[in-house]
Write a protein that holds these residues in place. Structure first.
Motif, PDB file in Angstrom:
ATOM      1  N   LYS A  33      -2.737  47.302  18.686  1.00  0.00           N
ATOM      2  CA  LYS A  33      -4.065  47.024  18.132  1.00  0.00           C
ATOM      3  C   LYS A  33      -4.069  47.181  16.607  1.00  0.00           C
ATOM      4  CE  LYS A  33      -5.758  51.706  19.041  1.00  0.00           C
ATOM      5  NZ  LYS A  33      -6.688  52.487  19.849  1.00  0.00           N
ATOM      6  N   VAL A  34      -3.227  48.036  16.087  1.00  0.00           N
ATOM      7  CA  VAL A  34      -3.122  48.194  14.635  1.00  0.00           C
ATOM      8  C   VAL A  34      -2.466  46.956  14.030  1.00  0.00           C
ATOM      9  CG1 VAL A  34      -2.125  49.592  12.773  1.00  0.00           C
ATOM     10  CG2 VAL A  34      -3.056  50.710  14.818  1.00  0.00           C
ATOM     11  N   LYS A  35      -1.411  46.469  14.659  1.00  0.00           N
ATOM     12  CA  LYS A  35      -0.741  45.260  14.176  1.00  0.00           C
ATOM     13  C   LYS A  35      -1.697  44.070  14.171  1.00  0.00           C
ATOM     14  CE  LYS A  35       3.702  46.691  16.103  1.00  0.00           C
ATOM     15  NZ  LYS A  35       4.749  46.335  17.060  1.00  0.00           N
ATOM     16  N   ILE A  36      -2.464  43.943  15.245  1.00  0.00           N
ATOM     17  CA  ILE A  36      -3.421  42.837  15.336  1.00  0.00           C
ATOM     18  C   ILE A  36      -4.472  42.947  14.227  1.00  0.00           C
ATOM     19  CG2 ILE A  36      -5.265  41.836  16.760  1.00  0.00           C
ATOM     20  CD1 ILE A  36      -2.472  41.133  17.736  1.00  0.00           C
ATOM     21  N   SER A  37      -4.935  44.152  13.947  1.00  0.00           N
ATOM     22  CA  SER A  37      -5.920  44.348  12.878  1.00  0.00           C
ATOM     23  C   SER A  37      -5.358  43.935  11.522  1.00  0.00           C
ATOM     24  CB  SER A  37      -6.367  45.806  12.816  1.00  0.00           C
ATOM     25  OG  SER A  37      -6.994  46.163  14.015  1.00  0.00           O
ATOM     26  N   VAL A  38      -4.108  44.292  11.258  1.00  0.00           N
ATOM     27  CA  VAL A  38      -3.478  43.904   9.998  1.00  0.00           C
ATOM     28  C   VAL A  38      -3.307  42.387   9.959  1.00  0.00           C
ATOM     29  CG1 VAL A  38      -1.398  44.120   8.563  1.00  0.00           C
ATOM     30  CG2 VAL A  38      -2.356  46.129   9.700  1.00  0.00           C
ATOM     31  N   TRP A  39      -2.933  41.798  11.081  1.00  0.00           N
ATOM     32  CA  TRP A  39      -2.804  40.338  11.162  1.00  0.00           C
ATOM     33  C   TRP A  39      -4.142  39.666  10.842  1.00  0.00           C
ATOM     34  CZ3 TRP A  39      -5.175  36.970  14.692  1.00  0.00           C
ATOM     35  CH2 TRP A  39      -4.723  35.653  14.646  1.00  0.00           C
ATOM     36  N   ARG A  40      -5.224  40.177  11.413  1.00  0.00           N
ATOM     37  CA  ARG A  40      -6.551  39.609  11.156  1.00  0.00           C
ATOM     38  C   ARG A  40      -6.931  39.769   9.687  1.00  0.00           C
ATOM     39  NH1 ARG A  40     -10.728  41.591  15.434  1.00  0.00           N
ATOM     40  NH2 ARG A  40     -11.670  39.554  15.188  1.00  0.00           N
ATOM     41  N   PHE A  41      -6.586  40.903   9.135  1.00  0.00           N
ATOM     42  CA  PHE A  41      -6.857  41.129   7.720  1.00  0.00           C
ATOM     43  C   PHE A  41      -6.117  40.099   6.866  1.00  0.00           C
ATOM     44  CE2 PHE A  41      -5.584  42.968   3.675  1.00  0.00           C
ATOM     45  CZ  PHE A  41      -6.812  43.285   3.123  1.00  0.00           C
ATOM     46  N   CYS A  42      -4.845  39.888   7.159  1.00  0.00           N
ATOM     47  CA  CYS A  42      -4.029  38.944   6.388  1.00  0.00           C
ATOM     48  C   CYS A  42      -4.512  37.508   6.536  1.00  0.00           C
ATOM     49  CB  CYS A  42      -2.564  39.023   6.821  1.00  0.00           C
ATOM     50  SG  CYS A  42      -1.757  40.534   6.296  1.00  0.00           S
ATOM     51  N   ARG A  43      -5.071  37.199   7.659  1.00  0.00           N
ATOM     52  CA  ARG A  43      -5.580  35.844   7.893  1.00  0.00           C
ATOM     53  C   ARG A  43      -7.012  35.688   7.380  1.00  0.00           C
ATOM     54  NH1 ARG A  43      -2.488  31.860   9.169  1.00  0.00           N
ATOM     55  NH2 ARG A  43      -4.020  31.021  10.557  1.00  0.00           N
ATOM     56  N   ASN A  44      -7.513  36.711   6.674  1.00  0.00           N
ATOM     57  CA  ASN A  44      -8.878  36.722   6.147  1.00  0.00           C
ATOM     58  C   ASN A  44      -9.922  36.627   7.246  1.00  0.00           C
ATOM     59  OD1 ASN A  44      -8.323  37.029   3.392  1.00  0.00           O
ATOM     60  ND2 ASN A  44      -7.796  34.860   3.247  1.00  0.00           N
ATOM     61  N   ASN A  45      -9.603  37.141   8.427  1.00  0.00           N
ATOM     62  CA  ASN A  45     -10.562  37.168   9.513  1.00  0.00           C
ATOM     63  C   ASN A  45     -11.361  38.458   9.543  1.00  0.00           C
ATOM     64  OD1 ASN A  45      -9.773  34.673  10.389  1.00  0.00           O
ATOM     65  ND2 ASN A  45      -8.240  35.463  11.800  1.00  0.00           N
ATOM     66  N   VAL A  46     -10.993  39.408   8.716  1.00  0.00           N
ATOM     67  CA  VAL A  46     -11.714  40.665   8.619  1.00  0.00           C
ATOM     68  C   VAL A  46     -12.279  40.727   7.206  1.00  0.00           C
ATOM     69  CG1 VAL A  46     -11.535  43.176   8.695  1.00  0.00           C
ATOM     70  CG2 VAL A  46     -10.185  41.790  10.266  1.00  0.00           C
ATOM     71  N   LEU A  47     -13.570  40.804   7.106  1.00  0.00           N
ATOM     72  CA  LEU A  47     -14.207  40.733   5.793  1.00  0.00           C
ATOM     73  C   LEU A  47     -14.299  42.108   5.132  1.00  0.00           C
ATOM     74  CD1 LEU A  47     -17.006  38.207   6.727  1.00  0.00           C
ATOM     75  CD2 LEU A  47     -14.850  37.753   5.607  1.00  0.00           C
TER      76      LEU A  47
END
Length: 182
Positions: A130-144
């Motif tokens: 879940k941490v990896k996925i969160s970082v992935w979302r951050f990198c894809r600009n999916n987390v504001l």
């Protein structure tokens, strides 16, 4: 686009703007602006009462390259309607799998995350998924949180293993607590 028109009777496909030319990479005529405002159906390019191309008519409406592609397009002689198919699979039927591959080819090449050494390091970490996925979302600009994936990936590609783990855990913590408040 991933879909295209397949000509049957030619009455539904707009020759000047629809995606229907199988010989073209993007399935459409080359110069859309030149044909702007024209709504000729493919059927108007056939000889009257026939499903055979009228080369004189085709060349009078389209530039040479488009006309050549049109005249090379096979038209079924049996009576079938025009239809839309998924051009990115052999059976011409859309599936999530073919849609995903189409999306990957279209967008993944532009992604800084997908091409970075830092990105590869994230997936190799011994941290919760879940941490990896969160970082992935951050990198894809999916987390504001803020938009800075490039510097992050540069940092991850050159940092020590324990620093990478710490950065990922902090980013996940920010995301986690932000979601609790929202």
């Amino acid at each position: 686009m991933g879909f295209q028109w397949v000509v049957g009777d030619g009455r539904s496909t707009v020759a000047t703007k629809d995606l229907w030319l199988a010989q073209k990479f993007d399935f459409r005529v080359d110069n859309l602006k030149m044909y702007e405002g024209r709504e000729e159906k493919v059927a108007t390019l056939f000889y009257p009462n026939s499903k055979t191309w009228d080369p004189e008519r085709v060349h009078s409406v389209f530039i040479y390259g488009d006309a050549t592609a049109i005249l090379a397009t096979n038209v079924p002689q049996r009576q079938v309607e025009d239809r839309i198919v998924w051009a990115k699979s052999l059976d011409r039927i859309y599936s999530v799998k073919t849609g995903y591959y189409f999306w990957q080819n279209l967008y993944a090449a532009d992604s800084n995350c997908a091409q970075s050494e830092g990105w590869k390091r994230i997936w190799r970490l011994s941290i919760p998924h879940k941490v990896k996925i969160s970082v992935w979302r951050f990198c894809r600009n999916n987390v504001l949180v803020f938009s800075a994936p490039e510097w992050l990936l540069q940092k991850l590609s050159s940092a020590r293993y324990d620093e990478v783990v710490a950065i990922c855990l902090v980013l996940w913590g920010i995301w986690f607590w932000r979601n609790k408040r929202v």
